[in-house]
Design a protein around this motif. Structure first.
Motif, mmCIF file in Angstrom:
data_model
loop_
_atom_site.group_PDB
_atom_site.id
_atom_site.type_symbol
_atom_site.label_atom_id
_atom_site.label_comp_id
_atom_site.label_asym_id
_atom_site.label_seq_id
_atom_site.Cartn_x
_atom_site.Cartn_y
_atom_site.Cartn_z
ATOM 1 N N LYS A 108 -8.586 12.596 -0.719
ATOM 2 C CA LYS A 108 -8.352 13.042 0.650
ATOM 3 C C LYS A 108 -9.510 13.210 1.470
ATOM 4 N N ASP A 109 -10.585 12.572 1.332
ATOM 5 C CA ASP A 109 -11.496 12.788 2.278
ATOM 6 C C ASP A 109 -11.511 11.708 3.475
ATOM 7 N N PRO A 110 -11.227 12.181 4.458
ATOM 8 C CA PRO A 110 -10.804 11.352 5.535
ATOM 9 C C PRO A 110 -11.930 10.767 6.041
ATOM 10 N N ALA A 111 -13.280 11.030 5.839
ATOM 11 C CA ALA A 111 -14.452 10.356 6.214
ATOM 12 C C ALA A 111 -14.714 8.900 5.328
ATOM 13 N N TYR A 112 -13.785 8.713 4.325
ATOM 14 C CA TYR A 112 -13.882 7.574 3.580
ATOM 15 C C TYR A 112 -12.371 7.017 3.354
ATOM 16 N N PRO A 113 -11.980 6.357 4.448
ATOM 17 C CA PRO A 113 -10.506 5.634 4.265
ATOM 18 C C PRO A 113 -10.442 4.690 3.343
ATOM 19 N N LEU A 114 -11.270 3.967 3.151
ATOM 20 C CA LEU A 114 -11.523 2.869 2.207
ATOM 21 C C LEU A 114 -11.514 3.300 0.669
ATOM 22 N N VAL A 115 -11.658 4.299 0.372
ATOM 23 C CA VAL A 115 -11.825 4.908 -1.119
ATOM 24 C C VAL A 115 -10.202 5.306 -1.575
ATOM 25 N N GLU A 116 -9.232 5.810 -0.684
ATOM 26 C CA GLU A 116 -8.134 5.802 -0.983
ATOM 27 C C GLU A 116 -7.201 4.539 -0.961
ATOM 28 N N ALA A 117 -7.524 3.814 0.018
ATOM 29 C CA ALA A 117 -6.811 2.536 0.125
ATOM 30 C C ALA A 117 -7.283 1.580 -1.378
ATOM 31 N N PHE A 118 -8.680 1.537 -1.767
ATOM 32 C CA PHE A 118 -8.761 0.838 -2.641
ATOM 33 C C PHE A 118 -8.405 1.302 -3.971
ATOM 34 N N ARG A 119 -8.044 2.751 -4.293
ATOM 35 C CA ARG A 119 -7.770 3.309 -5.356
ATOM 36 C C ARG A 119 -6.175 2.893 -5.410
ATOM 37 N N LYS A 120 -5.443 2.941 -4.335
ATOM 38 C CA LYS A 120 -4.091 2.395 -4.275
ATOM 39 C C LYS A 120 -3.683 1.101 -4.676
ATOM 40 N N ALA A 121 -4.792 0.137 -4.129
ATOM 41 C CA ALA A 121 -4.786 -1.165 -4.344
ATOM 42 C C ALA A 121 -4.735 -1.392 -5.786
ATOM 43 N N ASP A 122 -5.781 -0.699 -6.378
ATOM 44 C CA ASP A 122 -5.723 -1.183 -7.890
ATOM 45 C C ASP A 122 -4.539 -0.841 -8.683
ATOM 46 N N LEU A 123 -4.003 0.330 -8.305
ATOM 47 C CA LEU A 123 -2.888 0.684 -8.729
ATOM 48 C C LEU A 123 -1.561 -0.286 -8.630
ATOM 49 N N VAL A 124 -1.597 -0.731 -7.438
ATOM 50 C CA VAL A 124 -0.733 -1.890 -6.977
ATOM 51 C C VAL A 124 -0.851 -2.944 -8.056
ATOM 52 N N ASP A 125 -1.990 -3.416 -8.177
ATOM 53 C CA ASP A 125 -2.281 -4.520 -9.260
ATOM 54 C C ASP A 125 -2.154 -4.298 -10.594
ATOM 55 N N VAL A 126 -2.682 -2.944 -11.079
ATOM 56 C CA VAL A 126 -2.427 -2.465 -12.471
ATOM 57 C C VAL A 126 -0.962 -2.477 -12.881
ATOM 58 N N SER A 127 -0.315 -1.921 -11.976
ATOM 59 C CA SER A 127 1.302 -1.814 -12.170
ATOM 60 C C SER A 127 1.977 -3.199 -12.072
ATOM 61 N N LEU A 128 1.325 -4.191 -11.887
ATOM 62 C CA LEU A 128 2.005 -5.442 -11.514
ATOM 63 C C LEU A 128 2.765 -5.573 -10.370
ATOM 64 N N GLY A 129 2.688 -4.649 -9.508
ATOM 65 C CA GLY A 129 3.347 -4.771 -8.282
ATOM 66 C C GLY A 129 4.401 -3.613 -8.398
ATOM 67 N N LEU A 130 4.789 -2.981 -9.448
ATOM 68 C CA LEU A 130 5.735 -2.048 -9.451
ATOM 69 C C LEU A 130 5.699 -0.881 -8.558
ATOM 70 N N VAL A 131 4.383 -0.424 -8.349
ATOM 71 C CA VAL A 131 3.971 0.395 -7.402
ATOM 72 C C VAL A 131 3.376 -0.184 -6.082
ATOM 73 N N LYS A 132 3.812 -0.006 -4.991
ATOM 74 C CA LYS A 132 3.501 -0.857 -3.806
ATOM 75 C C LYS A 132 2.756 -0.061 -2.717
ATOM 76 N N PHE A 133 3.028 1.093 -2.702
ATOM 77 C CA PHE A 133 2.671 1.975 -1.481
ATOM 78 C C PHE A 133 2.735 1.360 0.122
ATOM 79 N N GLY A 134 3.886 0.778 -0.005
ATOM 80 C CA GLY A 134 4.203 0.137 1.309
ATOM 81 C C GLY A 134 4.286 -1.234 1.682
ATOM 82 N N ILE A 135 3.408 -1.677 0.651
ATOM 83 C CA ILE A 135 2.905 -3.420 0.925
ATOM 84 C C ILE A 135 4.221 -3.886 0.632
#
Length: 177
Positions: A108-135
């Motif tokens: 939740k540090d707004p100074a580093y928005p890439l960190v949260e997006a990167f975390r979500k992206a890894d979960l999208v991939d590791v979940s095989l796309g079951l979790v999408k976060f709006g993608i």
């Protein structure tokens, strides 16, 4: 989606060390970089470079240091690369991208928005796309087709299985709350 050329260039120097797992790791990195960009459509050139660098190094310690406790060596190798390229100013952000990419709760540090997006992206991939976060599902399917799994998830399951055989009641060291 076109691959990030810098990511492929960076990964190429680790190909021999990663060995037979290289195609799977390369495709995982390209998928998660693309998922990160899908979550941050406003990303500029510097952000794209940061994403490529973090993606290359984020799990690299598995192979470079032969450990399931791979976040510290992965971060160290990224930091060394940044120093060699004169990009020390990016070190904090890229290290956070690597160190927090398995965090179970939002970063939740707004100074580093890439960190949260990167975390979500890894979960999208590791979940095989079951979790999408709006993608969009079409985007997930297209990226999975463009960059096939090549055994990457099987490699992950093998690592997790070996950890849980020795430590049945403890989460792997890369999991963060």
């Amino acid at each position: 989606m076109a691959p990030l050329a810098l990511l492929d260039t960076l990964l190429e120097s680790w190909k021999a060390q990663i060995g037979p797992a290289f195609p799977g790791y390369r495709n995982h990195c390209q998928r998660m970089a693309a998922f990160t960009l899908a979550l941050l459509p406003q990303a500029g050139d510097d952000d794209r470079r940061k994403i490529a660098i973090a993606a290359c190094f984020h799990d690299l310690g598995i192979w470079s240091d032969g450990t399931i406790d791979y976040l510290p060596p992965s971060s160290r190798r990224a930091r060394d690369y940044l120093a060699a390229e004169g990009l020390d100013a990016w070190a904090t952000e890229i290290e956070l991208m690597i160190d927090e990419h398995h965090k179970l709760r939002a970063f939740k540090d707004p100074a580093y928005p890439l960190v949260e997006a990167f975390r979500k992206a890894d979960l999208v991939d590791v979940s095989l796309g079951l979790v999408k976060f709006g993608i969009a599902g079409d985007t997930v399917r297209a990226l999975k087709a463009a960059y096939p799994n090549e055994g990457f998830h099987k490699t992950l399951m093998g690592l997790a299985g070996s950890w849980f055989k020795r430590h049945p009641l403890s989460p792997p060291p890369f999991i963060k709350w």
